[in-house]
Design a protein around this motif. Structure first.
Motif, PDB file in Angstrom:
ATOM      1  N   VAL A  56       5.183   6.092   0.828  1.00  0.00           N
ATOM      2  CA  VAL A  56       6.151   5.522   1.764  1.00  0.00           C
ATOM      3  C   VAL A  56       7.518   6.143   1.497  1.00  0.00           C
ATOM      4  CG1 VAL A  56       7.287   3.413   2.554  1.00  0.00           C
ATOM      5  CG2 VAL A  56       4.873   3.342   1.851  1.00  0.00           C
ATOM      6  N   THR A  57       8.089   6.776   2.525  1.00  0.00           N
ATOM      7  CA  THR A  57       9.444   7.319   2.449  1.00  0.00           C
ATOM      8  C   THR A  57      10.363   6.359   3.190  1.00  0.00           C
ATOM      9  OG1 THR A  57       8.566   9.573   2.447  1.00  0.00           O
ATOM     10  CG2 THR A  57      10.912   9.307   2.966  1.00  0.00           C
ATOM     11  N   ASN A  58      11.245   5.686   2.442  1.00  0.00           N
ATOM     12  CA  ASN A  58      12.147   4.680   3.016  1.00  0.00           C
ATOM     13  C   ASN A  58      13.440   5.298   3.520  1.00  0.00           C
ATOM     14  OD1 ASN A  58      10.952   1.975   2.502  1.00  0.00           O
ATOM     15  ND2 ASN A  58      10.957   2.724   0.393  1.00  0.00           N
ATOM     16  N   GLY A  83      -6.934   6.898   2.100  1.00  0.00           N
ATOM     17  CA  GLY A  83      -5.791   6.311   1.403  1.00  0.00           C
ATOM     18  C   GLY A  83      -5.372   5.009   2.063  1.00  0.00           C
ATOM     19  N   GLU A  84      -4.660   4.191   1.326  1.00  0.00           N
ATOM     20  CA  GLU A  84      -4.207   2.915   1.872  1.00  0.00           C
ATOM     21  C   GLU A  84      -2.784   2.595   1.439  1.00  0.00           C
ATOM     22  OE1 GLU A  84      -6.504  -0.434   0.543  1.00  0.00           O
ATOM     23  OE2 GLU A  84      -5.817  -0.252  -1.507  1.00  0.00           O
ATOM     24  N   ASN A  85      -2.119   1.820   2.256  1.00  0.00           N
ATOM     25  CA  ASN A  85      -0.873   1.165   1.876  1.00  0.00           C
ATOM     26  C   ASN A  85      -1.324  -0.249   1.548  1.00  0.00           C
ATOM     27  OD1 ASN A  85       1.781   0.539   1.440  1.00  0.00           O
ATOM     28  ND2 ASN A  85       2.402   0.667   3.574  1.00  0.00           N
ATOM     29  N   HIS A 138       0.164  -7.810   4.855  1.00  0.00           N
ATOM     30  CA  HIS A 138      -0.435  -6.838   5.759  1.00  0.00           C
ATOM     31  C   HIS A 138      -0.791  -5.557   5.008  1.00  0.00           C
ATOM     32  CE1 HIS A 138       3.901  -6.001   5.833  1.00  0.00           C
ATOM     33  NE2 HIS A 138       3.599  -4.754   6.144  1.00  0.00           N
ATOM     34  N   PHE A 139      -1.549  -4.683   5.676  1.00  0.00           N
ATOM     35  CA  PHE A 139      -2.026  -3.455   5.042  1.00  0.00           C
ATOM     36  C   PHE A 139      -2.276  -2.396   6.102  1.00  0.00           C
ATOM     37  CE2 PHE A 139      -5.657  -5.948   6.278  1.00  0.00           C
ATOM     38  CZ  PHE A 139      -6.480  -5.018   6.885  1.00  0.00           C
ATOM     39  N   GLN A 140      -2.409  -1.139   5.641  1.00  0.00           N
ATOM     40  CA  GLN A 140      -2.857  -0.028   6.474  1.00  0.00           C
ATOM     41  C   GLN A 140      -3.824   0.809   5.637  1.00  0.00           C
ATOM     42  OE1 GLN A 140       0.911   0.385   5.912  1.00  0.00           O
ATOM     43  NE2 GLN A 140       1.284  -1.286   7.345  1.00  0.00           N
ATOM     44  N   PHE A 141      -4.897   1.270   6.273  1.00  0.00           N
ATOM     45  CA  PHE A 141      -5.924   2.061   5.587  1.00  0.00           C
ATOM     46  C   PHE A 141      -6.352   3.208   6.489  1.00  0.00           C
ATOM     47  CE2 PHE A 141     -10.554   2.833   5.086  1.00  0.00           C
ATOM     48  CZ  PHE A 141     -10.534   3.349   3.798  1.00  0.00           C
ATOM     49  N   ASN A 142      -6.471   4.399   5.908  1.00  0.00           N
ATOM     50  CA  ASN A 142      -6.928   5.578   6.651  1.00  0.00           C
ATOM     51  C   ASN A 142      -8.436   5.705   6.480  1.00  0.00           C
ATOM     52  OD1 ASN A 142      -7.486   8.048   7.768  1.00  0.00           O
ATOM     53  ND2 ASN A 142      -6.217   9.237   6.367  1.00  0.00           N
ATOM     54  N   PRO A 143      -9.221   5.377   7.524  1.00  0.00           N
ATOM     55  CA  PRO A 143     -10.685   5.454   7.401  1.00  0.00           C
ATOM     56  C   PRO A 143     -11.237   6.860   7.648  1.00  0.00           C
ATOM     57  CG  PRO A 143     -10.117   4.625   9.569  1.00  0.00           C
ATOM     58  CD  PRO A 143      -8.809   4.843   8.830  1.00  0.00           C
ATOM     59  N   GLU A 193      -7.921  -7.467 -18.091  1.00  0.00           N
ATOM     60  CA  GLU A 193      -8.167  -6.054 -17.791  1.00  0.00           C
ATOM     61  C   GLU A 193      -7.317  -5.599 -16.606  1.00  0.00           C
ATOM     62  OE1 GLU A 193      -9.891  -3.570 -19.339  1.00  0.00           O
ATOM     63  OE2 GLU A 193     -10.000  -5.063 -20.926  1.00  0.00           O
ATOM     64  N   LEU A 194      -7.224  -6.433 -15.582  1.00  0.00           N
ATOM     65  CA  LEU A 194      -6.396  -6.095 -14.421  1.00  0.00           C
ATOM     66  C   LEU A 194      -4.931  -5.961 -14.809  1.00  0.00           C
ATOM     67  CD1 LEU A 194      -8.027  -8.392 -11.707  1.00  0.00           C
ATOM     68  CD2 LEU A 194      -8.017  -5.884 -11.726  1.00  0.00           C
ATOM     69  N   GLN A 195      -4.474  -6.792 -15.731  1.00  0.00           N
ATOM     70  CA  GLN A 195      -3.078  -6.721 -16.163  1.00  0.00           C
ATOM     71  C   GLN A 195      -2.779  -5.466 -16.987  1.00  0.00           C
ATOM     72  OE1 GLN A 195      -2.801 -10.707 -17.927  1.00  0.00           O
ATOM     73  NE2 GLN A 195      -1.378 -11.280 -16.291  1.00  0.00           N
ATOM     74  N   LYS A 196      -3.799  -4.838 -17.541  1.00  0.00           N
ATOM     75  CA  LYS A 196      -3.597  -3.608 -18.324  1.00  0.00           C
ATOM     76  C   LYS A 196      -3.529  -2.352 -17.456  1.00  0.00           C
ATOM     77  CE  LYS A 196      -6.037  -5.390 -22.364  1.00  0.00           C
ATOM     78  NZ  LYS A 196      -7.283  -5.319 -23.148  1.00  0.00           N
ATOM     79  N   LYS A 197      -3.937  -2.465 -16.187  1.00  0.00           N
ATOM     80  CA  LYS A 197      -3.961  -1.309 -15.298  1.00  0.00           C
ATOM     81  C   LYS A 197      -2.543  -0.837 -14.967  1.00  0.00           C
ATOM     82  CE  LYS A 197      -8.306  -2.057 -12.851  1.00  0.00           C
ATOM     83  NZ  LYS A 197      -8.919  -0.794 -13.199  1.00  0.00           N
ATOM     84  N   PHE A 198      -2.448   0.423 -14.594  1.00  0.00           N
ATOM     85  CA  PHE A 198      -1.180   0.965 -14.096  1.00  0.00           C
ATOM     86  C   PHE A 198      -1.157   0.720 -12.591  1.00  0.00           C
ATOM     87  CE2 PHE A 198       1.055   4.507 -12.015  1.00  0.00           C
ATOM     88  CZ  PHE A 198       2.325   4.237 -12.479  1.00  0.00           C
ATOM     89  N   TRP A 199      -0.220  -0.097 -12.129  1.00  0.00           N
ATOM     90  CA  TRP A 199      -0.129  -0.423 -10.709  1.00  0.00           C
ATOM     91  C   TRP A 199       0.848   0.520 -10.042  1.00  0.00           C
ATOM     92  CZ3 TRP A 199      -3.750  -3.397  -8.766  1.00  0.00           C
ATOM     93  CH2 TRP A 199      -4.484  -4.194  -9.648  1.00  0.00           C
ATOM     94  N   VAL A 200       0.398   1.238  -9.028  1.00  0.00           N
ATOM     95  CA  VAL A 200       1.208   2.231  -8.333  1.00  0.00           C
ATOM     96  C   VAL A 200       2.254   1.530  -7.471  1.00  0.00           C
ATOM     97  CG1 VAL A 200       1.183   4.088  -6.633  1.00  0.00           C
ATOM     98  CG2 VAL A 200      -0.664   3.893  -8.300  1.00  0.00           C
ATOM     99  N   ALA A 201       3.521   1.888  -7.678  1.00  0.00           N
ATOM    100  CA  ALA A 201       4.592   1.378  -6.830  1.00  0.00           C
ATOM    101  C   ALA A 201       4.683   2.281  -5.626  1.00  0.00           C
ATOM    102  CB  ALA A 201       5.904   1.356  -7.596  1.00  0.00           C
ATOM    103  N   ASN A 202       4.333   1.777  -4.448  1.00  0.00           N
ATOM    104  CA  ASN A 202       4.290   2.614  -3.252  1.00  0.00           C
ATOM    105  C   ASN A 202       5.580   2.444  -2.479  1.00  0.00           C
ATOM    106  OD1 ASN A 202       3.143   4.503  -1.644  1.00  0.00           O
ATOM    107  ND2 ASN A 202       1.818   3.109  -0.565  1.00  0.00           N
TER     108      ASN A 202
END
Length: 202
Positions: A56-58, A83-85, A138-143, A193-202
């Motif tokens: 995402v380019t703001n 890919g998804e937002n 909400h979300f967006q996904f490229n199928p 385990e979920l809390q140890k993941k690296f969450w991508v800041a989009n």
């Protein structure tokens, strides 16, 4: 009877005045002419080579100070194939999105209404438009097997973004895993385990 009508009229006028004062006040200025404002680069695809596959380019008040008080901003969203937002919300803005390349599967979830949390979703093709109401997840996904690009206008100079997974599992400090395990009805070890993941800041 006449006294009741007068009292009712005054009550309605008082309520209308109260409701009108509950809205955000008008901006302190009509517009801001920021001569040195220059933002370019919306023609350049963002990097989508990470786990979620979008970028995402703001273009908000932080990038263009001239947007101050105008209540509007813009984003470009690039999607790798599949890919998804991820599910997110904008606490201060409604979003209108238009697909300019490729195809997107989009949707939003209503908030605790009579029908519970209802999903509204649609597949968008090039030129299609979709609106995400203020504050709703909400979300967006490229199928597709090819990249996709969308632009979105938002009704705030600084709409804010809360990505749900990042906020819940990637907060700092971390939310107590016991609380999340109960909320999501998961085993506490899965939450940890979920809390140890690296969450991508989009």
């Amino acid at each position: 009877m006449k006294g009741v009508n007068i009292l009712l009229t005054l009550s309605v006028l008082g309520l209308a005045t109260f409701i009108a004062s509950a809205y955000d006040p008008g901006p302190l200025q009509d517009f801001c002419v920021a001569i040195d404002d220059l933002f370019s680069g919306l023609n350049i695809a963002g990097d989508t080579t990470h786990k979620v596959g979008s970028n995402v380019t703001n273009v908000n008040v932080d990038k263009i100070p001239g947007l101050n008080t105008l209540g509007v901003s813009l984003v470009r969203i690039d999607f790798a194939p599949y890919g998804e937002n991820p599910p997110h919300t904008h606490p201060r803005a409604t979003e209108i999105l238009v697909v300019v390349e490729g195809q997107l599967s989009v949707g939003f979830v209503t908030s605790n209404g009579q029908d519970g949390n209802r999903l509204f979703t649609k597949v968008l093709n090039k030129g299609d438009v979709f609106v995400f109401p203020i504050g709703l997840i909400h979300f967006q996904f490229n199928p597709g097997k090819v990249p996709a690009v969308a632009f979105a206008g938002l009704g705030s100079q600084n709409p804010g973004t809360i990505t749900i997974a990042n906020a819940v599992f990637g907060s700092n400090p971390a939310i107590n895993p016991e609380i999340l395990a109960k909320a999501f009805q998961l085993d506490q070890k899965i939450v940890e385990e979920l809390q140890k993941k690296f969450w991508v800041a989009n």
